[in-house]
Enzyme design. Structure first.
Site, mmCIF file in Angstrom:
data_model
loop_
_atom_site.group_PDB
_atom_site.id
_atom_site.type_symbol
_atom_site.label_atom_id
_atom_site.label_comp_id
_atom_site.label_asym_id
_atom_site.label_seq_id
_atom_site.Cartn_x
_atom_site.Cartn_y
_atom_site.Cartn_z
ATOM 1 C CB CYS A 1 14.477 -16.679 -63.612
ATOM 2 S SG CYS A 1 15.915 -16.432 -62.561
ATOM 3 N NE ARG A 22 8.687 -21.271 -64.033
ATOM 4 C CZ ARG A 22 9.609 -22.135 -64.390
ATOM 5 N NH1 ARG A 22 10.887 -21.809 -64.356
ATOM 6 N NH2 ARG A 22 9.271 -23.333 -64.790
ATOM 7 C CD1 TRP A 44 14.212 -17.228 -55.783
ATOM 8 C CD2 TRP A 44 16.046 -18.273 -56.494
ATOM 9 N NE1 TRP A 44 14.768 -17.873 -54.697
ATOM 10 C CE2 TRP A 44 15.891 -18.523 -55.110
ATOM 11 C CE3 TRP A 44 17.147 -18.831 -57.148
ATOM 12 C CZ2 TRP A 44 16.790 -19.312 -54.373
ATOM 13 C CZ3 TRP A 44 18.040 -19.614 -56.421
ATOM 14 C CH2 TRP A 44 17.856 -19.848 -55.057
ATOM 15 C CG ASN A 84 14.938 -20.780 -65.294
ATOM 16 O OD1 ASN A 84 15.485 -20.665 -64.198
ATOM 17 N ND2 ASN A 84 14.099 -21.759 -65.582
ATOM 18 N N GLY A 85 18.267 -20.446 -64.997
ATOM 19 C CA GLY A 85 19.270 -21.501 -64.834
ATOM 20 C C GLY A 85 20.626 -20.916 -64.513
ATOM 21 C CD GLU A 114 5.315 -30.282 -45.279
ATOM 22 O OE1 GLU A 114 6.519 -30.282 -45.567
ATOM 23 O OE2 GLU A 114 4.477 -29.590 -45.886
ATOM 24 C CE LYS A 152 4.873 -26.259 -46.104
ATOM 25 N NZ LYS A 152 4.887 -27.200 -47.199
ATOM 26 C CD GLU A 204 7.854 -23.518 -47.120
ATOM 27 O OE1 GLU A 204 8.478 -23.288 -48.150
ATOM 28 O OE2 GLU A 204 7.136 -24.520 -46.969
ATOM 29 C CG HIS A 263 19.084 -39.874 -28.319
ATOM 30 N ND1 HIS A 263 19.867 -40.720 -27.563
ATOM 31 C CD2 HIS A 263 17.894 -40.497 -28.467
ATOM 32 C CE1 HIS A 263 19.172 -41.823 -27.296
ATOM 33 N NE2 HIS A 263 17.968 -41.706 -27.824
ATOM 34 C CE LYS A 265 4.052 -24.313 -55.599
ATOM 35 N NZ LYS A 265 3.926 -24.885 -54.254
HETATM 36 C C1 F6R Z 1 7.968 -26.401 -49.239
HETATM 37 C C2 F6R Z 1 8.083 -26.697 -50.648
HETATM 38 C C3 F6R Z 1 9.360 -27.235 -51.156
HETATM 39 C C4 F6R Z 1 9.105 -28.197 -52.320
HETATM 40 C C5 F6R Z 1 10.438 -28.601 -52.957
HETATM 41 C C6 F6R Z 1 10.244 -29.614 -54.066
HETATM 42 O O1 F6R Z 1 6.700 -25.953 -48.912
HETATM 43 O O2 F6R Z 1 7.168 -26.477 -51.401
HETATM 44 O O3 F6R Z 1 10.117 -27.834 -50.160
HETATM 45 O O4 F6R Z 1 8.422 -29.307 -51.836
HETATM 46 O O5 F6R Z 1 11.070 -27.476 -53.465
HETATM 47 O O6 F6R Z 1 9.459 -29.075 -55.081
HETATM 48 P P1 F6R Z 1 8.718 -30.004 -56.118
HETATM 49 O O7 F6R Z 1 7.709 -30.784 -55.370
HETATM 50 O O8 F6R Z 1 8.129 -29.065 -57.108
HETATM 51 O O9 F6R Z 1 9.770 -30.905 -56.708
#
Ligand code: F6R
Length: 604
Positions: free
Chosen positions: A2, A27, A74, A98-99, A476, A480, A483, A499, A599
């Site tokens: 948060c 956040r 969040w 937050n937490g 990846e 992407k 998400e 497999h 994020k």
């Molecule tokens: C996906 C994404 C997440 C972050 C992950 C780690 O697009 O952004 O999978 O890569 O949450 O976050 P950081 O890099 O901030 O430790």
């Protein structure tokens, strides 16, 4: 995850708090709220969903006051409802958090016995009730907060505001970062310095276990043992223009487009005079092992780097996701480095993994975007990736900059271990310097990629395939896509297809094959043929030579510039990002703030 903000100001704080929360919305955006003290009385406003709903509410029900706290949520404990939204209030205190308070159930039971019942499903409300309880017993706000903090287990950042106290906020940090901002007769608190950027660039970071009494005259900080602590005031440089959309429809689009520039910055920072400039203590020559740890996209950067460290430097390299690593108790050889990769530098699991590795390895190294983050500050060596502020929840430019920095580390390790001579290094660096230009060329193919993405947006399931260093990129690409477009996607090593996953192939399943014309191309093409034989719709992403040889029978072929195989995972990240972006746009999802995500993942 948060976002927290607090202001003791000269002017009305509600609009200032909302502005700051906008900068923290990355956040979490399940709900938002603010509380102020006005003429000695606490009051609050809260709204479910994005911040705009809180702004609308404040138009109809304004909140006066020059001291206030705010929160963007969040959800962890309890659904995204108004009653669960922060600030939580009990009697004379309001709190934002937050937490996670891990012992909240026990605390709840104890409070209930004292006749203080919780009204919400949150862990946070217990904190407000505890403070209230201590104040009911006659303690001052300062002592009540101090007593409460002793009772809390877990990882958290907390900020309190009190009835009758227009010149006091109490902040506490255990596990989640908090920044104190110094103004001219004004003081601020924020989850990060970005939230405070327009108000002040003079920041004090609380350290682990610290709590602080903040008044307009300044801040008194105490460590976990309750001793007065001196923490530096740092001047933070934040380029506010990098936090604007600059004419793009979404931050993600802007951040994808920025990659040639930020990558060039990162390369320039680390390469000078045909050499790679890294701190001298980074001595790989006789190292036994490397351990790379991260979460999500950053962990895929680590997986890619494993191919590089092994092939370029002959260095044994383990990669792990932080949430598993931290609890597995992996043995770590003393003669090894542990490298932690994180855009935010605040990811709870990665930070805990770093703390686990401390004292077990020769050096803790981090590869981070936020240079002032906890992970950077707790590392022996922090290597910035210089991607600039990344706002879109889906990581894009941070990923390619992480890859570039990790590749430079692998090249330097190869040089130090006698596997790469000066001439070969010069060749590699020359190729790397050409990458921003190749990225620009790739970005000109966006309209074609967007058309393919619009077709993919119709699918229910999508597979990504890659071999060698393109395998992590397949993971990846799938991450992407899922998400931000909410389309189910999986990434596989092409060789794994037979497999199990091949059972999924039919004419409704697009299969995205990431295959530059490299040494493994023929093998990947064989796997692609197996897909096409089962009517799978192949999107082949390759270079002109690869397209010449293998595009027959594919559903679509996207052609990228040719480049050395070593660099392909970085360049091929761009079409993977653009496919996800345009599929999401075609589906009309919220690209920058996809559902359920945030994020910065500061809870485990
Ligand atoms: C996906 C994404 C997440 C972050 C992950 C780690 O697009 O952004 O999978 O890569 O949450 O976050 P950081 O890099 O901030 O430790």
């Amino acid at each position: 995850m948060c976002g927290i903000v607090g202001v003791l100001g000269h002017n009305e704080v509600a609009p200032i708090l909302v502005e700051a929360l906008k900068r923290l919305e990355y956040r979490g955006y399940d709900s938002a709220g603010i509380a102020t003290v006005n003429r000695g009385r606490l009051d609050r406003r809260r709204a479910v969903g994005k911040l705009v709903n809180l702004s609308d509410l404040l138009v109809h029900e304004p909140l006066a006051g020059k001291a206030g706290i705010g929160h963007t949520r969040w959800a962890t404990h309890g659904a995204a409802t108004v009653i669960n939204a922060h600030p939580h209030r009990s009697g004379p205190v309001a709190v934002v958090h937050n937490g996670i308070i891990e012992n909240f159930r026990e605390l709840r039971a104890e409070l209930a016995e004292k006749g203080l019942a919780c009204e919400t499903e949150t862990d946070t409300e217990t904190v407000a009730l505890l403070v209230r309880h201590h104040m009911d017993q006659g303690l001052s706000p300062r002592d009540a907060a101090r007593e409460t903090l002793k009772q809390l287990d877990g990882a958290f950042a907390l900020l309190f505001l009190f009835d009758g106290e227009e010149d006091l906020m109490i902040a506490a940090r255990k596990g989640s970062p908090l920044a104190i901002g110094h103004g001219q007769g004004e003081m601020f608190v924020g989850s990060d310095a970005i939230a405070l950027a327009p108000m002040t660039d003079r920041i004090t970071y609380l350290e682990e276990g610290d709590y602080a009494f903040v008044t307009r005259a300044g801040v008194e900080i105490f460590d976990a043992a309750g001793r007065r602590a001196n923490r530096d005031v740092q001047k933070i440089q934040l380029d506010a223009t990098r936090i604007e959309k600059a004419g793009y429809k979404h931050f993600m689009a802007k951040e994808i487009a920025e990659q040639p520039i930020v990558l060039a910055d990162a390369i320039k920072h680390y390469c000078r005079g045909g050499k790679i400039n890294l701190p001298e203590e980074l001595d790989f020559a006789t190292l036994d092992r490397l351990t790379l740890v991260a979460c999500g996209t950053a962990s895929y950067a680590c997986m890619t780097a494993k191919y590089w460290f092994e092939s370029l430097a002959g260095l044994n390299c383990e990669v792990d996701i932080a949430s598993e690593f931290r609890y597995r108790e992996p043995p770590l050889p003393q003669n090894s480095f542990a490298i932690f990769v994180s855009q935010s530098g605040e990811t709870a699991d990665t930070l805990a993994a770093l703390r686990y590795a401390r004292d077990k390895v020769a050096k803790i190294v981090s590869v981070v975007n936020v240079a002032t983050s906890s992970i950077a500050r707790e590392s022996d060596i922090a290597l910035p990736i210089l991607a600039g502020v990344e706002v879109g929840v889906a990581s894009t430019k941070a990923f390619t900059c992480q890859l570039a920095v990790l590749l430079l580390l692998a090249l330097e390790a190869g040089r130090q271990r006698g596997r790469i001579d000066d001439a070969a290094l010069a060749e590699h660096l020359k190729a790397l310097a050409s990458l921003p230009g190749l990225m620009n060329q790739t970005l000109t193919r966006e309209p074609t990629i967007a058309a393919t993405a619009a077709a993919i947006a119709e699918a229910q399931d999508v597979l990504f395939l890659g071999r060698g260093a393109m395998f992590p990129l397949a993971l990846e690409g799938a991450l992407k896509l899922k998400e931000i477009s909410y389309i189910h996607a999986e990434g596989y090593a092409s060789g794994e297809l037979k497999h199990g996953p091949i059972a999924l192939i039919d004419k409704a399943v697009p299969v995205i094959v990431l295959a530059p014309r490299d040494a493994l191309f023929d093998k990947t093409v064989s796997n692609m043929q197996e897909v096409m034989a089962r009517h799978g719709k192949v999107v082949l992403i390759t270079d002109a030579k690869g397209a010449d040889e293998a595009s027959y029978g594919t559903w679509k072929t996207l052609t990228l510039p040719e480049l050395p195989a070593l660099l392909a995972p970085i360049l091929y990240a761009l079409p993977a990002q653009l496919l996800a972006y345009h599929a999401a746009v075609a589906k009309g999802t919220d690209v920058d703030q996809p559902r359920n995500l945030a994020k910065s993942v500061t809870v485990e």
